[in-house]
Design a protein around this motif. Structure first.
Motif, PDB file in Angstrom:
ATOM      1  N   TRP A  40       0.823  -1.201   0.000  1.00  0.00           N
ATOM      2  CA  TRP A  40       0.000   0.000   0.000  1.00  0.00           C
ATOM      3  C   TRP A  40       0.861   1.257   0.000  1.00  0.00           C
ATOM      4  CZ3 TRP A  40      -4.374  -1.834  -1.368  1.00  0.00           C
ATOM      5  CH2 TRP A  40      -4.871  -3.023  -0.871  1.00  0.00           C
ATOM      6  N   ALA A  41       0.383   2.285  -0.689  1.00  0.00           N
ATOM      7  CA  ALA A  41       1.189   3.476  -0.937  1.00  0.00           C
ATOM      8  C   ALA A  41       1.305   4.392   0.273  1.00  0.00           C
ATOM      9  CB  ALA A  41       0.625   4.256  -2.131  1.00  0.00           C
ATOM     10  N   ARG A  42       0.230   4.598   1.030  1.00  0.00           N
ATOM     11  CA  ARG A  42       0.280   5.573   2.120  1.00  0.00           C
ATOM     12  C   ARG A  42       1.259   5.147   3.205  1.00  0.00           C
ATOM     13  NH1 ARG A  42      -5.512   8.586   3.155  1.00  0.00           N
ATOM     14  NH2 ARG A  42      -6.168   8.690   0.979  1.00  0.00           N
ATOM     15  N   SER A  43       1.088   3.948   3.715  1.00  0.00           N
ATOM     16  CA  SER A  43       1.934   3.514   4.824  1.00  0.00           C
ATOM     17  C   SER A  43       3.366   3.242   4.391  1.00  0.00           C
ATOM     18  CB  SER A  43       1.331   2.274   5.493  1.00  0.00           C
ATOM     19  OG  SER A  43       0.979   1.304   4.523  1.00  0.00           O
ATOM     20  N   SER A  44       3.582   2.758   3.170  1.00  0.00           N
ATOM     21  CA  SER A  44       4.945   2.497   2.716  1.00  0.00           C
ATOM     22  C   SER A  44       5.716   3.789   2.512  1.00  0.00           C
ATOM     23  CB  SER A  44       4.930   1.679   1.424  1.00  0.00           C
ATOM     24  OG  SER A  44       4.281   2.377   0.373  1.00  0.00           O
ATOM     25  N   GLY A  45       5.025   4.882   2.144  1.00  0.00           N
ATOM     26  CA  GLY A  45       5.698   6.162   2.008  1.00  0.00           C
ATOM     27  C   GLY A  45       6.190   6.721   3.331  1.00  0.00           C
ATOM     28  N   LEU A 318      -9.933  14.076  -1.846  1.00  0.00           N
ATOM     29  CA  LEU A 318     -10.961  15.090  -2.011  1.00  0.00           C
ATOM     30  C   LEU A 318     -12.359  14.487  -1.863  1.00  0.00           C
ATOM     31  CD1 LEU A 318      -9.468  16.896  -5.135  1.00  0.00           C
ATOM     32  CD2 LEU A 318      -9.274  17.606  -2.740  1.00  0.00           C
ATOM     33  N   PRO A 319     -13.292  15.250  -1.288  1.00  0.00           N
ATOM     34  CA  PRO A 319     -14.684  14.792  -1.201  1.00  0.00           C
ATOM     35  C   PRO A 319     -15.400  14.988  -2.537  1.00  0.00           C
ATOM     36  CG  PRO A 319     -14.473  16.949  -0.197  1.00  0.00           C
ATOM     37  CD  PRO A 319     -13.085  16.537  -0.588  1.00  0.00           C
ATOM     38  N   PHE A 320     -16.438  14.178  -2.762  1.00  0.00           N
ATOM     39  CA  PHE A 320     -17.251  14.359  -3.963  1.00  0.00           C
ATOM     40  C   PHE A 320     -18.656  13.861  -3.661  1.00  0.00           C
ATOM     41  CE2 PHE A 320     -15.855  10.020  -4.325  1.00  0.00           C
ATOM     42  CZ  PHE A 320     -16.867   9.354  -4.986  1.00  0.00           C
ATOM     43  N   GLY A 321     -19.537  14.003  -4.634  1.00  0.00           N
ATOM     44  CA  GLY A 321     -20.932  13.645  -4.445  1.00  0.00           C
ATOM     45  C   GLY A 321     -21.769  14.864  -4.096  1.00  0.00           C
ATOM     46  N   GLU A 322     -23.075  14.694  -4.099  1.00  0.00           N
ATOM     47  CA  GLU A 322     -23.981  15.812  -3.858  1.00  0.00           C
ATOM     48  C   GLU A 322     -23.798  16.432  -2.480  1.00  0.00           C
ATOM     49  OE1 GLU A 322     -27.942  14.546  -4.558  1.00  0.00           O
ATOM     50  OE2 GLU A 322     -27.655  14.184  -6.709  1.00  0.00           O
ATOM     51  N   ASP A 323     -23.540  15.616  -1.476  1.00  0.00           N
ATOM     52  CA  ASP A 323     -23.378  16.142  -0.122  1.00  0.00           C
ATOM     53  C   ASP A 323     -21.925  16.078   0.362  1.00  0.00           C
ATOM     54  OD1 ASP A 323     -23.256  13.445  -0.111  1.00  0.00           O
ATOM     55  OD2 ASP A 323     -24.811  13.129   1.412  1.00  0.00           O
ATOM     56  N   ASN A 324     -20.982  15.823  -0.572  1.00  0.00           N
ATOM     57  CA  ASN A 324     -19.546  15.767  -0.255  1.00  0.00           C
ATOM     58  C   ASN A 324     -19.208  14.762   0.850  1.00  0.00           C
ATOM     59  OD1 ASN A 324     -18.612  17.592  -2.176  1.00  0.00           O
ATOM     60  ND2 ASN A 324     -18.895  19.355  -0.833  1.00  0.00           N
ATOM     61  N   THR A 325     -19.960  13.686   0.934  1.00  0.00           N
ATOM     62  CA  THR A 325     -19.684  12.672   1.949  1.00  0.00           C
ATOM     63  C   THR A 325     -18.838  11.523   1.402  1.00  0.00           C
ATOM     64  OG1 THR A 325     -21.772  11.558   1.426  1.00  0.00           O
ATOM     65  CG2 THR A 325     -21.782  13.198   3.227  1.00  0.00           C
ATOM     66  N   ARG A 326     -18.648  11.483   0.104  1.00  0.00           N
ATOM     67  CA  ARG A 326     -17.807  10.452  -0.493  1.00  0.00           C
ATOM     68  C   ARG A 326     -16.388  10.976  -0.674  1.00  0.00           C
ATOM     69  NH1 ARG A 326     -21.994   7.992  -5.082  1.00  0.00           N
ATOM     70  NH2 ARG A 326     -23.704   7.565  -3.603  1.00  0.00           N
ATOM     71  N   ILE A 327     -15.436  10.060  -0.710  1.00  0.00           N
ATOM     72  CA  ILE A 327     -14.024  10.448  -0.759  1.00  0.00           C
ATOM     73  C   ILE A 327     -13.333   9.746  -1.912  1.00  0.00           C
ATOM     74  CG2 ILE A 327     -11.805  10.314   0.448  1.00  0.00           C
ATOM     75  CD1 ILE A 327     -13.281  10.603   3.066  1.00  0.00           C
ATOM     76  N   PHE A 328     -12.528  10.500  -2.643  1.00  0.00           N
ATOM     77  CA  PHE A 328     -11.634   9.944  -3.661  1.00  0.00           C
ATOM     78  C   PHE A 328     -10.211  10.349  -3.301  1.00  0.00           C
ATOM     79  CE2 PHE A 328      -9.036  10.565  -7.444  1.00  0.00           C
ATOM     80  CZ  PHE A 328      -9.096   9.305  -8.019  1.00  0.00           C
ATOM     81  N   GLY A 329      -9.319   9.380  -3.216  1.00  0.00           N
ATOM     82  CA  GLY A 329      -7.932   9.666  -2.875  1.00  0.00           C
ATOM     83  C   GLY A 329      -6.979   9.038  -3.868  1.00  0.00           C
ATOM     84  N   LEU A 330      -5.887   9.743  -4.136  1.00  0.00           N
ATOM     85  CA  LEU A 330      -4.821   9.247  -5.006  1.00  0.00           C
ATOM     86  C   LEU A 330      -3.515   9.275  -4.211  1.00  0.00           C
ATOM     87  CD1 LEU A 330      -4.012   8.304  -7.865  1.00  0.00           C
ATOM     88  CD2 LEU A 330      -3.581  10.717  -8.434  1.00  0.00           C
ATOM     89  N   ASP A 331      -2.854   8.118  -4.129  1.00  0.00           N
ATOM     90  CA  ASP A 331      -1.658   7.973  -3.297  1.00  0.00           C
ATOM     91  C   ASP A 331      -0.462   7.570  -4.146  1.00  0.00           C
ATOM     92  OD1 ASP A 331      -3.400   8.235  -1.020  1.00  0.00           O
ATOM     93  OD2 ASP A 331      -3.892   6.104  -1.260  1.00  0.00           O
ATOM     94  N   TYR A 332       0.729   7.977  -3.677  1.00  0.00           N
ATOM     95  CA  TYR A 332       1.984   7.561  -4.319  1.00  0.00           C
ATOM     96  C   TYR A 332       3.055   7.403  -3.253  1.00  0.00           C
ATOM     97  CZ  TYR A 332       6.448   7.730  -6.724  1.00  0.00           C
ATOM     98  OH  TYR A 332       7.713   7.443  -7.142  1.00  0.00           O
ATOM     99  N   SER A 333       3.916   6.398  -3.441  1.00  0.00           N
ATOM    100  CA  SER A 333       5.064   6.247  -2.538  1.00  0.00           C
ATOM    101  C   SER A 333       6.276   5.749  -3.304  1.00  0.00           C
ATOM    102  CB  SER A 333       4.748   5.276  -1.394  1.00  0.00           C
ATOM    103  OG  SER A 333       4.747   3.933  -1.847  1.00  0.00           O
ATOM    104  N   TYR A 334       7.442   6.054  -2.750  1.00  0.00           N
ATOM    105  CA  TYR A 334       8.724   5.622  -3.338  1.00  0.00           C
ATOM    106  C   TYR A 334       9.610   5.076  -2.228  1.00  0.00           C
ATOM    107  CZ  TYR A 334      13.463   5.887  -5.214  1.00  0.00           C
ATOM    108  OH  TYR A 334      14.743   5.586  -5.586  1.00  0.00           O
ATOM    109  N   ARG A 335      10.207   3.917  -2.483  1.00  0.00           N
ATOM    110  CA  ARG A 335      11.164   3.321  -1.560  1.00  0.00           C
ATOM    111  C   ARG A 335      12.490   3.144  -2.279  1.00  0.00           C
ATOM    112  NH1 ARG A 335       6.827  -1.257   0.132  1.00  0.00           N
ATOM    113  NH2 ARG A 335       5.816  -0.373  -1.724  1.00  0.00           N
ATOM    114  N   ALA A 336      13.538   3.782  -1.773  1.00  0.00           N
ATOM    115  CA  ALA A 336      14.841   3.750  -2.432  1.00  0.00           C
ATOM    116  C   ALA A 336      15.465   2.369  -2.321  1.00  0.00           C
ATOM    117  CB  ALA A 336      15.765   4.801  -1.810  1.00  0.00           C
ATOM    118  N   SER A 337      16.216   1.978  -3.361  1.00  0.00           N
ATOM    119  CA  SER A 337      16.889   0.683  -3.344  1.00  0.00           C
ATOM    120  C   SER A 337      18.206   0.759  -4.095  1.00  0.00           C
ATOM    121  CB  SER A 337      16.007  -0.404  -3.973  1.00  0.00           C
ATOM    122  OG  SER A 337      15.897  -0.211  -5.374  1.00  0.00           O
TER     123      SER A 337
END
Length: 352
Positions: A40-45, A318-337
């Motif tokens: 997963w991107a969030r925790s690995s970052g 970011l929230p979306f939908g008529e009442d802004n109760t839904r969530i859309f998220g875009l994540d990225y992570s990088y691990r050096a090697s």
């Protein structure tokens, strides 16, 4: 009663860890090491340092206690180029579903590794040009519950499958985890800002390969007739580990948060790790994070892992939908090697 149950659970985690973890003499003697990979991107970052504060579907990898924070439904997709240049890709899917106001959260996660194509050779045909694939799939079923305003815990049952065309192994592993949240300070910005977490992962019976790939033709007891002889492969242990983590939220204002986190990993058959990470969030919509995963010999010639320690990542949610109760998220992570070009993860989160 709830506190007694949680205390007993902590005790069982620590007791299991004393029996499982920290043995340098067993290096290289475990299998199914893909269980140690965080897809997963969030925790690995954040270098996996947020064991005590991880939330949502990603918690099924680090500390299942965090799954109890799912409200409604949460869906997560992730794709990872593992050690870029090695042709290894990891695809993951997870879903968490709240079971009413006090029924806890059920979760399902799948991680599949694509190792690319391999050339098949045999004693009889060493030059044949035949490709075959390797399959590694982990399927986890989880349950997590909030026991009080401060205590969250859960358990995961995971099925492990590894196979090539003529041999395979199937195993079962269990994870357990607890998170404790409290307030350190008296002002309004200090609410629930101290987080402590413990999780025990990948505990289960040994695995063993079987199949036609372990069979050959030979003679028995001096007989002249060829017979099929099956060779029994050696069984192997799972890479059990213990996470002990702490995190602290520095709430700079109502819209600005800085979280610092640390995690200690005690491994069954490899060096222990110390993971440090930090995350800055603006209005919980834009986040940047970084971390460092330390293990013995990482700064010298004795380094035994491809990853060299530094990690980084970012999220737009970011929230979306008529009442802004839904969530859309875009994540990225990088691990050096070193070698290879690092590990890159991209994830998509949907909440509704």
């Amino acid at each position: 009663m709830k506190k007694s149950i949680v205390c007993m659970f902590f005790a069982s985690l620590l007791a299991g860890a004393s029996a499982q973890a920290g043995n340098d003499q067993k290096k290289g003697q475990v299998g199914a090491t893909e269980l140690q990979i965080n897809p997963w991107a969030r925790s690995s970052g954040m270098a996996n340092a947020n064991t005590s504060r991880i939330r949502g579907v990603e918690s099924m990898n680090q500390n299942i206690g965090g799954l109890s924070f799912v409200k409604g439904t949460e869906i997560l997709f992730s794709s990872t180029k593992w050690l870029s240049g090695s042709d290894i890709n990891i695809n993951s899917f997870g879903i968490g579903q709240q079971l009413g106001e006090s029924g806890g959260v059920m979760g399902l996660s799948v991680m599949a590794m694509d190792m690319g194509d391999f050339k098949q050779t045999t004693e009889d045909a060493p030059d044949q040009d035949i490709n075959f694939g390797v399959s590694m799939i982990n399927l986890g079923l989880s349950y997590s519950k909030t026991f009080s305003n401060a205590i969250h815990g859960g358990i995961t049952v995971r099925v492990i499958s590894e196979s090539i065309p003529d041999a395979s192994a199937v195993g079962v592993a269990f994870d357990g985890g607890v998170q404790y949240t409290t307030s350190l300070g008296k002002d309004s910005l200090a609410k629930d800002n101290l987080h402590i977490g413990v999780s025990l992962r990948n505990v289960g019976p040994e695995m063993q390969f079987s199949g036609d790939g372990l069979a050959g033709r030979g003679t028995m007891n001096g007989q002249t007739v060829n017979r099929s002889i099956n060779e029994r492969s050696e069984s192997f242990e799972l890479p059990a580990l213990l996470n002990i983590g702490v995190a602290y939220d520095i709430n700079l204002s109502a819209l600005n948060r800085l979280t610092v986190a640390a995690n200690f990993v005690s491994n069954t058959a490899s060096d222990d790790q110390i993971q440090l990470g930090a995350e800055y969030a603006f209005n919980e919509k834009f986040m940047v994070r970084g971390g460092f995963d330390y293990h013995k010999g990482i700064f010298g010639d004795e380094r035994e892992m491809a990853h060299t320690g530094p990690t980084a990542g970012a999220t737009v949610q970011l929230p979306f939908g008529e009442d802004n109760t839904r969530i859309f998220g875009l994540d990225y992570s990088y691990r050096a090697s070193n070698p290879w070009g690092g590990s890159h993860s991209v994830g998509i989160k949907l909440g509704f």
